[in-house]
Design an enzyme around this catalytic site. Sequence first.
Site, PDB file in Angstrom:
ATOM      1  CG  ASP A   1     -48.397 -37.279  23.828  1.00  0.00           C
ATOM      2  OD1 ASP A   1     -48.062 -38.229  24.562  1.00  0.00           O
ATOM      3  OD2 ASP A   1     -47.777 -36.951  22.798  1.00  0.00           O
TER       4      ASP A   1
ATOM      5  CG  ASP B   1     -47.144 -35.519  18.785  1.00  0.00           C
ATOM      6  OD1 ASP B   1     -47.262 -36.161  19.858  1.00  0.00           O
ATOM      7  OD2 ASP B   1     -46.095 -35.477  18.135  1.00  0.00           O
TER       8      ASP B   1
ATOM      9  CG  ASP C   1     -50.872 -39.173  21.578  1.00  0.00           C
ATOM     10  OD1 ASP C   1     -50.791 -39.773  22.669  1.00  0.00           O
ATOM     11  OD2 ASP C   1     -49.965 -38.457  21.120  1.00  0.00           O
TER      12      ASP C   1
END
Length: 612
Positions: free
Chosen positions: A331, A511, A515
């Site tokens: 991410d 995080d 996600d």
Amino acid sequence: LMRLAVAGFASMNVMLLSVSVWSGATDATRDMFHWISAAIAFPAIGFSAQPFFVNAWSALKHKRLNMDVPIVLAIVLALVTSLWETALSGKHAYFDAALALTFFLLAGRYLDYRTRAVARSAAQELAALEVPRAWRLREDGTEEEVAAAALALDDLIRVRPGGRMPVDGEIVTGQSELDRSLLTGETLPVYAGPGTPVSAGEVNLTGPLTIRATAVGEDTSLHRMADLVAIAESGRSNYTSLADGAAKLYAPGVHILAALSFVGWYLYSWDVRTALNIAAAVLIITCPCALGLAVPAVTTAASGRLFRKGMLIKDATALERLAAVDTVVFDKTGTLTAGTPELTNLDAIDSKQAAIALALAEASAHPLSVALARAAREAGIDPAELTEITEVPGYGTEARLNGARVRLGRAAWAGAEQTGGTAAWLALEGEAPVAFRFADKIRPGAEEAVRGLKAAGKEVLLMSGDTTEAVETLARRLDIDTWIAEALPEDKAARVQALSEQGRHVLMVGDGLNDTAALAAAHVSISPASALDAARVASDIVLLGQDLSPIADACHTAKRATRRIRENFQIATVYNVIAVPLAVAGLATPLIAALAMSASSITVSLNALRLR
């Protein structure tokens, strides 16, 4: 831990009594020591070995065999044989062997337990974000507080600043800024006005809003995200560890061998006591202590090594899965970057303009204003004296300087043309607007982590809900060839699932709440300690510090750990190949079998310590 302590204490006491028997105690003295040993062993094993009995019974009820079935058979047979020998004033009893067996097996279970984290399901964490109550507008315009479950389509709902959206909907009246990190991962607020769609779980930051519900209950974005996570979590639970795979082959073989030994010796000697002793010796010597310790001993050693490098292993099978990784998906915001804006051009701005911007910024809680104020204060700048300071929701902050209007905020509001990148604009009456430019700071170790993973032959992807420009810039800077921008939570989970269906073993590093589904769907996952609760719960490994560089080393350590596990299985196999024929031939009593089993367990543990 209490069961381990009881088994250890009882084992030491029974060993002391056994030493007396071995030293030559006979007849009544020997029988008394055996009965005392029985009085200690039965309640101690009944308490300490309870987990083995429960798991074995559960497996048998479902017509399966697991590691606990031969363990329970060995313990029961050792106790029954010993009790029989004691009742018949026999010379040998094996209560010490049964207790030693229980103690070593519990030690393995405790090591395994230490590597696990007790945490709620990630789906439960997401469900906890659903708003329980909301303010619904009546037809006369008054408000009533109702349960969120009572909301229906087309209801008008008032959401105050700081409140979370209870449903999916569309803004009818009001202007504000929204925190949409739930869906996009983008940390900067976005402007919202009439006609702007909103999703359940988004946070209203600055101004009151009235929204019309377009999806409620189980149809909201937040609930659908929780469903995605639950499905992904259930899929991961089907993973079979190396130890479980070994148990499927090992347990039936042990049972058949012990039964054949009993039948063979009974037909040979027609002595039930001799046949039982040999069958007990076979079960004890083949008892999967070494196999039971093979995985937890290595996992504990590897977990300790990674913990010292700043990584916490939450799941017992995470290392096995991490060793198989060939594709890593990162991410962006909050993972590869710090997730907080940083002012980059303060040195190029006039001190008077910086002082005015500081005064305006300190009147706002907007992330860009906070970053600007922090940088200006650190540079030793003092705020200018302004009057009539007002924050305009969704636009910025304005005030008066010697009667002239000054503004800090969005480009269009400050009379500037929007350019690439993130910026807050300062407008002084009669002067050209000035841009304060911001960038998302890259986390320490991000470049080293990507470089190390690529050097190890793994494919690295960047997948983010942020804008195309921001994602492309970061990908180019970190030398990541494949990237995806503006990805919603379901897009991320679908991409990870598609990679898995292609035979890839995906490591997901993220995080945010957006996600969570991808973290749960991946073969193995990592979250920073700064991640939101749902993301940390969905992941298998938590990165404790800010530095990302340990990720590449973790993959290398996981491969070494898996090699050690396989070596331990080989040690256990060699031990059985040598020891089992001796037990079947009647050359090993249950006591000698217990000592041999202990020796193999110690060998496996020492091999695991090589990882440290």
